[in-house]
Design a protein around this motif. Structure first.
Motif, PDB file in Angstrom:
ATOM      1  N   GLN A   1     -33.906 -23.729 -14.472  1.00  0.00           N
ATOM      2  CA  GLN A   1     -34.004 -24.876 -13.365  1.00  0.00           C
ATOM      3  C   GLN A   1     -33.076 -24.712 -12.129  1.00  0.00           C
ATOM      4  OE1 GLN A   1     -35.790 -27.671 -13.747  1.00  0.00           O
ATOM      5  NE2 GLN A   1     -36.396 -26.493 -15.875  1.00  0.00           N
ATOM      6  N   PRO A   2     -33.678 -25.033 -10.906  1.00  0.00           N
ATOM      7  CA  PRO A   2     -32.932 -24.947  -9.528  1.00  0.00           C
ATOM      8  C   PRO A   2     -31.708 -25.508  -9.598  1.00  0.00           C
ATOM      9  CG  PRO A   2     -35.065 -25.621  -9.249  1.00  0.00           C
ATOM     10  CD  PRO A   2     -35.086 -26.104 -10.848  1.00  0.00           C
ATOM     11  N   PHE A   3     -30.743 -24.671  -9.010  1.00  0.00           N
ATOM     12  CA  PHE A   3     -29.243 -25.567  -9.112  1.00  0.00           C
ATOM     13  C   PHE A   3     -28.780 -26.048  -8.001  1.00  0.00           C
ATOM     14  CE2 PHE A   3     -24.502 -24.256  -9.628  1.00  0.00           C
ATOM     15  CZ  PHE A   3     -24.388 -25.510  -9.908  1.00  0.00           C
ATOM     16  N   LEU A   4     -28.037 -24.979  -6.988  1.00  0.00           N
ATOM     17  CA  LEU A   4     -27.706 -25.503  -5.883  1.00  0.00           C
ATOM     18  C   LEU A   4     -27.446 -24.082  -5.138  1.00  0.00           C
ATOM     19  CD1 LEU A   4     -24.517 -27.845  -6.762  1.00  0.00           C
ATOM     20  CD2 LEU A   4     -26.437 -28.529  -5.676  1.00  0.00           C
ATOM     21  N   ALA A   5     -27.205 -24.549  -3.788  1.00  0.00           N
ATOM     22  CA  ALA A   5     -26.893 -23.259  -2.947  1.00  0.00           C
ATOM     23  C   ALA A   5     -25.639 -22.828  -3.068  1.00  0.00           C
ATOM     24  CB  ALA A   5     -27.530 -23.494  -1.526  1.00  0.00           C
ATOM     25  N   LEU A   6     -25.283 -21.445  -2.622  1.00  0.00           N
ATOM     26  CA  LEU A   6     -23.864 -21.112  -2.815  1.00  0.00           C
ATOM     27  C   LEU A   6     -23.067 -21.934  -1.891  1.00  0.00           C
ATOM     28  CD1 LEU A   6     -24.302 -17.111  -2.957  1.00  0.00           C
ATOM     29  CD2 LEU A   6     -23.541 -18.489  -4.621  1.00  0.00           C
ATOM     30  N   SER A   7     -23.523 -22.126  -0.724  1.00  0.00           N
ATOM     31  CA  SER A   7     -22.809 -22.996   0.373  1.00  0.00           C
ATOM     32  C   SER A   7     -23.519 -23.741   1.166  1.00  0.00           C
ATOM     33  CB  SER A   7     -21.869 -22.104   1.061  1.00  0.00           C
ATOM     34  OG  SER A   7     -22.656 -21.248   1.957  1.00  0.00           O
ATOM     35  N   PRO A   8     -23.048 -24.742   1.843  1.00  0.00           N
ATOM     36  CA  PRO A   8     -24.043 -25.665   3.128  1.00  0.00           C
ATOM     37  C   PRO A   8     -24.497 -24.495   3.701  1.00  0.00           C
ATOM     38  CG  PRO A   8     -21.784 -25.806   3.080  1.00  0.00           C
ATOM     39  CD  PRO A   8     -21.818 -25.318   1.971  1.00  0.00           C
TER      40      PRO A   8
ATOM     41  N   SER B   1     -26.033 -21.763   3.290  1.00  0.00           N
ATOM     42  CA  SER B   1     -27.353 -21.003   2.733  1.00  0.00           C
ATOM     43  C   SER B   1     -28.270 -21.985   2.515  1.00  0.00           C
ATOM     44  CB  SER B   1     -26.851 -20.334   1.399  1.00  0.00           C
ATOM     45  OG  SER B   1     -27.590 -19.780   0.655  1.00  0.00           O
ATOM     46  N   LEU B   2     -29.709 -21.552   2.731  1.00  0.00           N
ATOM     47  CA  LEU B   2     -30.933 -22.236   2.702  1.00  0.00           C
ATOM     48  C   LEU B   2     -31.381 -22.240   1.234  1.00  0.00           C
ATOM     49  CD1 LEU B   2     -32.402 -21.775   6.238  1.00  0.00           C
ATOM     50  CD2 LEU B   2     -31.000 -23.610   5.324  1.00  0.00           C
ATOM     51  N   ALA B   3     -30.972 -21.206   0.735  1.00  0.00           N
ATOM     52  CA  ALA B   3     -31.743 -20.676  -0.791  1.00  0.00           C
ATOM     53  C   ALA B   3     -30.993 -21.327  -1.753  1.00  0.00           C
ATOM     54  CB  ALA B   3     -31.554 -19.143  -0.975  1.00  0.00           C
ATOM     55  N   VAL B   4     -31.678 -22.078  -2.670  1.00  0.00           N
ATOM     56  CA  VAL B   4     -31.102 -22.824  -3.822  1.00  0.00           C
ATOM     57  C   VAL B   4     -31.410 -22.046  -4.951  1.00  0.00           C
ATOM     58  CG1 VAL B   4     -31.427 -24.702  -5.310  1.00  0.00           C
ATOM     59  CG2 VAL B   4     -31.942 -25.034  -2.900  1.00  0.00           C
ATOM     60  N   SER B   5     -30.357 -21.581  -5.707  1.00  0.00           N
ATOM     61  CA  SER B   5     -30.315 -20.480  -6.923  1.00  0.00           C
ATOM     62  C   SER B   5     -30.684 -21.373  -8.199  1.00  0.00           C
ATOM     63  CB  SER B   5     -28.934 -19.881  -6.915  1.00  0.00           C
ATOM     64  OG  SER B   5     -28.760 -19.218  -5.662  1.00  0.00           O
ATOM     65  N   LYS B   6     -31.006 -20.683  -9.027  1.00  0.00           N
ATOM     66  CA  LYS B   6     -31.016 -21.165 -10.349  1.00  0.00           C
ATOM     67  C   LYS B   6     -29.858 -20.536 -11.073  1.00  0.00           C
ATOM     68  CE  LYS B   6     -36.251 -20.355 -10.716  1.00  0.00           C
ATOM     69  NZ  LYS B   6     -37.306 -19.725 -11.350  1.00  0.00           N
ATOM     70  N   PHE B   7     -29.579 -21.098 -12.320  1.00  0.00           N
ATOM     71  CA  PHE B   7     -28.448 -20.839 -13.046  1.00  0.00           C
ATOM     72  C   PHE B   7     -28.428 -19.238 -13.251  1.00  0.00           C
ATOM     73  CE2 PHE B   7     -28.101 -25.139 -14.390  1.00  0.00           C
ATOM     74  CZ  PHE B   7     -26.593 -25.558 -14.018  1.00  0.00           C
ATOM     75  N   LYS B   8     -29.412 -18.664 -13.751  1.00  0.00           N
ATOM     76  CA  LYS B   8     -29.610 -17.410 -13.817  1.00  0.00           C
ATOM     77  C   LYS B   8     -29.467 -16.413 -12.841  1.00  0.00           C
ATOM     78  CE  LYS B   8     -34.554 -16.580 -13.637  1.00  0.00           C
ATOM     79  NZ  LYS B   8     -34.670 -15.621 -12.641  1.00  0.00           N
TER      80      LYS B   8
ATOM     81  N   ASP C   1     -16.260 -22.128  -9.247  1.00  0.00           N
ATOM     82  CA  ASP C   1     -16.098 -23.584  -9.689  1.00  0.00           C
ATOM     83  C   ASP C   1     -17.338 -24.347  -9.808  1.00  0.00           C
ATOM     84  OD1 ASP C   1     -14.013 -25.137 -11.274  1.00  0.00           O
ATOM     85  OD2 ASP C   1     -14.314 -26.492  -9.547  1.00  0.00           O
ATOM     86  N   GLN C   2     -18.017 -24.189  -8.825  1.00  0.00           N
ATOM     87  CA  GLN C   2     -19.467 -24.940  -8.679  1.00  0.00           C
ATOM     88  C   GLN C   2     -20.164 -24.350  -9.923  1.00  0.00           C
ATOM     89  OE1 GLN C   2     -21.980 -26.411  -5.093  1.00  0.00           O
ATOM     90  NE2 GLN C   2     -22.145 -23.988  -5.285  1.00  0.00           N
ATOM     91  N   LEU C   3     -20.009 -23.080 -10.207  1.00  0.00           N
ATOM     92  CA  LEU C   3     -21.096 -22.601 -11.116  1.00  0.00           C
ATOM     93  C   LEU C   3     -20.776 -23.244 -12.506  1.00  0.00           C
ATOM     94  CD1 LEU C   3     -23.304 -20.858 -12.402  1.00  0.00           C
ATOM     95  CD2 LEU C   3     -21.416 -18.814 -12.277  1.00  0.00           C
ATOM     96  N   ILE C   4     -19.397 -23.231 -12.650  1.00  0.00           N
ATOM     97  CA  ILE C   4     -19.107 -23.766 -13.928  1.00  0.00           C
ATOM     98  C   ILE C   4     -19.182 -25.289 -14.344  1.00  0.00           C
ATOM     99  CG2 ILE C   4     -16.804 -23.713 -15.561  1.00  0.00           C
ATOM    100  CD1 ILE C   4     -17.997 -20.921 -14.861  1.00  0.00           C
TER     101      ILE C   4
END
Length: 582
Positions: free
Chosen positions: A488-495, A497-504, A354-357
């Motif tokens: 663009q940088p989006f969010l990490a999967l969870s708190p 996780s330190l890695a911030v993912s891009k949408f892709k 849901d966070q992705l959508i």
């Protein structure tokens, strides 16, 4: 010793040997019976008759042999270890099964992957940024956006349906526990009555009861003890399940008044069966039982993106106290997330998906109708940024402020309230953004509450991509933002996780994390299965029937029987000789 009494000695040998042969035959008959415990005859002296005493010892004669007991050969330590470890295996195996079910919903292995819907939407977005005026490109973009949303809703619905359908398995497990408890109670009564004379052991009934305890140990964390009457009392999750006189039934109840999910409860004690607030650990034995595994993997509610805490970003206007308070609140939310969301396979997937959508939907909307903050009368509002918002191509309206994605029940903007003294100070025509409220699901851009803007779907020209009203020029900045969106940088999967993912990358990381979790659960389950097999092999080495050993015993008891028979024959011949010679 008289000859008559000698006959009784021989008879006792015949009787003991015959009973030993019967026990051996019983063992051989049940060599392939699951859960059967081999039985062993324990013989003892029948008694002695005292003749007298000399300076060395008491003078006495033996009166024969007797069967002291027919005992089961079991190891209580292996039994308890087996029931603990098989319960732990059930806990992790159940969660692994949940992961495999959830993975199949995304279609990555069946050729209908959600990844395709995501890529198609991104591709059509790129084409739109290149040819924003082409009607066919706009139509394709709307079609892919609609397909993306429909596929996301389908997955979300499948997750929720699967979550609710786990109620059936939970209810079945509760019924199974109650059935086993009733059977154990009935066997307790039969065993106690059978053994009340103090002479015999109800070994076959005890086998049936042990099999039930093995089965119950796979479902719950149990402890038990047997009293002097042969009655076993059972505690399940620390509460009485089977006592000497009764059984305490489990029932199922709703997790909350507003939820369709069920949980096991002790109706007699008015409390939940499981304490799910305790950390899951082997050290504390909180990872035992397939029933608890079902509850943990399912979770206690439907999750969405608001359940994932987002670390606060310090702004220039924030004071140290405000930032510290925000961080303290974030830390508490992370603790709640790890305790309630992260332990559940289904709720974790629901929240991260849901966070992705939500991120994609709101980011696209913010390009088509961006917002800005304005402060009036000491109060800050988020409003449509008319200076930077693109226009539609619809003549003569040139609509501004139409988002691609709408909330089904709540409009994106509202007009200022003329009766409010502060809002009345806002310029005429201001559109106030209706903020998302975590306590009101209808105000959220969450899966199930999102739709394609019906005005745009009916009229593609309302899609805002023009730089001005009636200028005919396209908004190049908006087009560039669409192109840059996936990078663009989006969010990490969870708190955690330190890695911030891009949408892709987010979806790839999301499915990768789910697969990793499945592998970890499968590995733990397989290790537990090996442990259970090792313990059961050790247990069977003690309680199992060996045909070689039993055949050896058969020969031994046959010889003993023949010896007793020969002894009686000799005594009979002696008595006949004496009688005929008198």
């Amino acid at each position: 010793m008289s000859l008559s009494s000698s006959l009784y000695v021989g008879v006792s040998g015949l009787t003991a040997s015959q009973n030993a042969l019967n026990t051996t035959a019983h063992n051989l008959t049940n060599i392939n019976t699951k859960g059967y415990t081999r039985q062993q005859v324990v013989m003892a002296d029948f008694g002695y008759q005292k003749w007298g005493v000399d300076h060395i010892s008491t003078l006495q004669k033996g009166l024969g042999v007797d069967i002291e007991t027919v005992r089961q050969v079991r190891n209580m330590f292996f039994d308890k270890s087996y029931r603990t470890e098989v319960g732990r295996q059930g806990f992790y195996q159940t969660q692994y099964e949940t992961v495999t079910e959830v993975e199949s919903m995304f279609g990555e292995m069946e050729g209908v992957a959600f990844q395709k819907s995501l890529n198609d939407f991104w591709t059509s977005m790129q084409e739109l940024s290149k040819q924003p005026g082409a009607i066919e490109v706009r139509a394709n973009f709307l079609q892919d956006a609609s397909s993306f949303l429909e596929r996301a809703e389908k997955i979300s619905n499948q997750l929720q349906e699967y979550q609710v359908n786990l109620n059936k398995r939970i209810t079945a497990k509760v019924g199974e526990v109650n059935n086993i408890a009733s059977q154990i109670h009935d066997l307790n009564q039969k065993i106690s009555a059978y053994e009340s004379n103090g002479l015999e052991h109800a070994n076959d009934l005890r086998d049936a009861r042990n099999n039930l305890l093995d089965e119950l140990g796979g479902i719950l964390n149990i402890s038990y003890k047997e009293n002097s009457n042969g009655v076993v009392t059972v505690l399940a999750e620390g509460m009485p399940l089977v006592t000497e006189n009764e059984t305490f039934k489990m029932e199922v109840a709703k997790v909350s008044d507003s939820s369709d999910l069920l949980k096991p409860v002790w109706s007699s004690f008015n409390q939940d069966v499981f304490r799910l607030d305790l950390p899951i650990s082997t050290e504390n034995n909180t990872d035992i039982g397939s029933l608890k595994g079902l509850l943990v993997s399912r979770g206690s509610d439907k999750a969405n993106y608001t359940d994932i805490p987002v670390k606060p970003v310090r702004t220039a206007t924030m004071t140290d106290a405000q930032y510290d308070a925000a961080m303290a609140d974030y830390t508490n939310k992370v603790d709640d997330y790890n305790k309630n969301i992260n332990v559940s396979v289904v709720m974790t997937v629901q929240a991260q998906f849901d966070q992705l959508i939500h991120g994609i939907v709101t980011s696209v909307n913010d390009i088509f109708c961006p917002n800005k903050e304005v402060t009036v009368g000491g109060k800050t509002f988020k409003v449509l940024d008319k200076e930077n918002a693109p226009y539609g191509m619809d003549i003569p309206d040139y609509t501004q402020g139409e988002a691609l994605f709408n909330r089904k029940s709540v409009s994106r903007y509202r007009d200022p309230d003329a009766s409010d003294p502060i809002e009345s100070l806002l310029p005429a025509g201001t559109k106030i953004y209706v903020e998302e409220d975590p306590n009101n699901v209808y105000s959220l851009f969450t899966v199930g509450e999102i739709e394609i803007n019906p005005l745009i779907s009916k009229n593609y020209s309302k899609l805002p991509l023009n730089a001005g009203a009636g200028t005919g020029g396209f908004d190049q900045k908006a087009a560039e933002k669409l192109l840059d969106l996936w990078q663009q940088p989006f969010l990490a999967l969870s708190p955690n996780s330190l890695a911030v993912s891009k949408f892709k990358d987010y979806y790839t990381n999301f499915t990768g994390e789910l697969a990793t979790r499945g592998k970890e659960l499968d590995s733990t389950s397989q290790n537990q299965a090996s442990m259970v097999k090792y313990i059961d092999d050790k247990r069977q080495g003690i309680m199992g029937v060996s045909s070689d050993e039993e055949l050896t015993n058969l020969i031994k008891y046959q010889h003993a029987y023949n010896a007793s028979s020969r002894f009686i024959t000799v005594i009979d011949q002696m008595m006949e000789h004496i009688v005929t010679k008198l």
